[in-house]
Enzyme design. Structure first.
Site, mmCIF file in Angstrom:
data_model
loop_
_atom_site.group_PDB
_atom_site.id
_atom_site.type_symbol
_atom_site.label_atom_id
_atom_site.label_comp_id
_atom_site.label_asym_id
_atom_site.label_seq_id
_atom_site.Cartn_x
_atom_site.Cartn_y
_atom_site.Cartn_z
ATOM 1 C CB SER A 180 15.221 -3.811 2.089
ATOM 2 O OG SER A 180 13.485 -3.905 1.265
ATOM 3 C CB SER A 181 19.538 -7.210 -0.078
ATOM 4 O OG SER A 181 18.028 -7.825 -1.390
ATOM 5 C CG ASP A 212 11.439 -1.698 0.565
ATOM 6 O OD1 ASP A 212 10.719 -2.279 1.101
ATOM 7 O OD2 ASP A 212 11.615 -2.365 -0.761
ATOM 8 N N GLY A 267 17.616 -11.917 -2.084
ATOM 9 C CA GLY A 267 16.392 -12.456 -2.518
ATOM 10 C C GLY A 267 15.143 -12.952 -1.050
ATOM 11 C CB ILE A 283 -0.950 -0.088 1.539
ATOM 12 C CG1 ILE A 283 -0.586 0.345 2.680
ATOM 13 C CG2 ILE A 283 -2.108 -1.320 1.102
ATOM 14 C CD1 ILE A 283 -1.338 -0.142 3.747
ATOM 15 C CG ASP A 284 5.108 0.879 -0.747
ATOM 16 O OD1 ASP A 284 4.508 1.124 -1.683
ATOM 17 O OD2 ASP A 284 6.529 0.401 -0.834
#
Ligand code: GLA
Length: 402
Positions: free
Chosen positions: A132-133, A184, A128, A42-43
């Site tokens: 949030s890498s 993120d 992965g 929802i961001d």
């Protein structure tokens, strides 16, 4: 039960010198990954989200190299990738390094006079896994290149951490072609030790909420299923909610709102008949509007210290993202369902974009070993995949290490 293998900063500095050569002043920067507690997908609809920065992170050792090239090395890839600051678009063909190049391009456009820099990356974030890498690479790169630029002081005044987050998001959208929201990068930039961030993605106003879990811990359960279809499915959902917004405008012309999350649950009910003509879009809209309301409820409940209620809301949110938004998949569903067999787990849900990645679980600290080994066995038996577990610590956002 931990993230990737960790080097000490002095070991990383030695490694930097053996890869790029010594004799230069080294600086060290770090940026975390994140877990999202609630507020999924929802961001990009102007909603509220509730992430927290992890202590799992990307650390960068860096030094200027006197050329116009940025040279990149990662401890797990063991190969140098490089691009020229005069032809950043040339980096689009790189096998690794596009996030860094995208950030360099954005910094340059924002007015940074960039210098050639050698950068050694070390990640403790599993790649992965929905933690949030990529945002962590973007923010670590942004602060590094900014700090080494000719006009660093002037630019640091212009580009505070919130702006760096927006810049990282733009790099991912424009250079890497992933149409992600701001959550993120914001969490990686603005994270605060032992706090979650209640972020309004429409305005970027935010509030820190202490994560006081008492006898409980946050446990991440990694399905170890890579999200292969991630980017295309992600962009498909974005198109569906854009259609949803148009349909809400048609249904309620007098109450026209800028974002889907500006609508209340009552307004959704009022628009339901109109949305019926597209049941898929209707389900997506229902998730978005109800999830946004759930985030506010969840934050209130957490502030009041009612972890049992918080856990119940997490489970409710998982049903919504699973059945209405449909971004989970067999492995995440298995991990969620199997966690339900453990009384020591108050709540569980998938976290991040979905289609693989992790669930986040609230688990009685004294029982975390039993929870992880029991869940491992059940999940492995059901899917044939060996999962990984991380007991989370919540850390700070991007920064230079002294
Ligand atoms: C990815 C994106 C975020 C957000 C989440 C889902 O992590 O990068 O912007 O949309 O998925 O909540």
């Amino acid at each position: 039960m931990s993230g990737g293998f960790s080097y000490s900063v002095s070991e990383l500095k030695n490694l930097f010198e053996s890869v790029f050569g010594g004799g230069r002043e080294l600086r060290v920067f770090t940026a975390p990954g994140r877990v999202n507690l609630i507020g999924e997908h929802i961001d990009y609809c102007g909603g509220k989200v509730f992430p927290a920065a992890l202590t799992l992170s990307n650390t960068v050792v860096a030094a200027v190299n006197g050329t116009d090239r940025v040279r990149l090395y990662a401890t797990d890839l063991k190969e140098i990738f490089e691009f020229s600051l005069g032809d950043i678009d040339g980096a689009k063909g790189l096998r690794w390094g596009k996030y860094q190049a995208g950030v360099a391009k954005e910094l340059k456009e924002a007015g940074c006079r960039l210098k050639g820099v050698d950068m050694l990356f070390h990640s403790t974030l599993p790649f992965g896994s929905g933690l949030s890498s990529s945002a962590s690479i973007e923010l670590a790169t942004a602060l590094t290149l900014l700090s080494f630029s000719e006009n660093a002081e002037e630019m640091a005044g212009k580009l505070d951490k919130v702006r760096l987050a927006v810049l990282g998001q733009r790099a991912e959208n424009l250079f890497c072609g992933v149409n992600c929201g701001i959550m993120d990068q914001f969490a990686s930039a603005m994270g605060k030790k032992d706090n979650a961030i209640l972020l309004d993605c429409a305005t970027l106003s935010y509030e820190y909420v202490p994560l006081e879990l008492g006898d409980y811990s946050l446990v991440l359960a990694n399905t170890c299923k890579k999200h292969a279809l991630g980017a295309s499915k992600y962009n498909e959902r974005r198109a569906e909610v854009e259609k949803g917004l148009k349909m809400m405008h048609e249904a309620l012309p007098e109450a026209r709102k800028a974002h889907l999350c500006d609508y209340t649950e009552d307004e959704f009910t009022a628009a339901r008949d109109h949305l019926k003509s597209d049941p898929v879009v209707s389900a997506r809209v229902e998730h978005v509007i109800r999830e946004n309301a759930r985030v506010s409820r969840a934050a209130e409940v957490l502030k009041s210290g009612d972890l049992f209620k918080f856990g119940t809301i997490l489970k409710e949110a998982n049903d919504s993202i699973r059945y209405l938004y449909e971004v989970t998949g067999d492995e995440l569903d298995a991990m969620f369902e199997e966690a339900g067999y453990f009384d020591c787990c108050l709540g569980s849900r998938m976290t991040g974009a979905g289609f693989g990645g992790c669930t986040v679980n609230i688990v009685l600290t004294a029982e975390t070993e039993r929870f992880c080994s029991g869940l491992k066995e059940r999940y492995e038996k059901r899917t044939g995949i060996t999962p990984e577990f991380y007991v989370c610590s919540i850390g700070d956002g991007v920064r230079e290490l002294t």
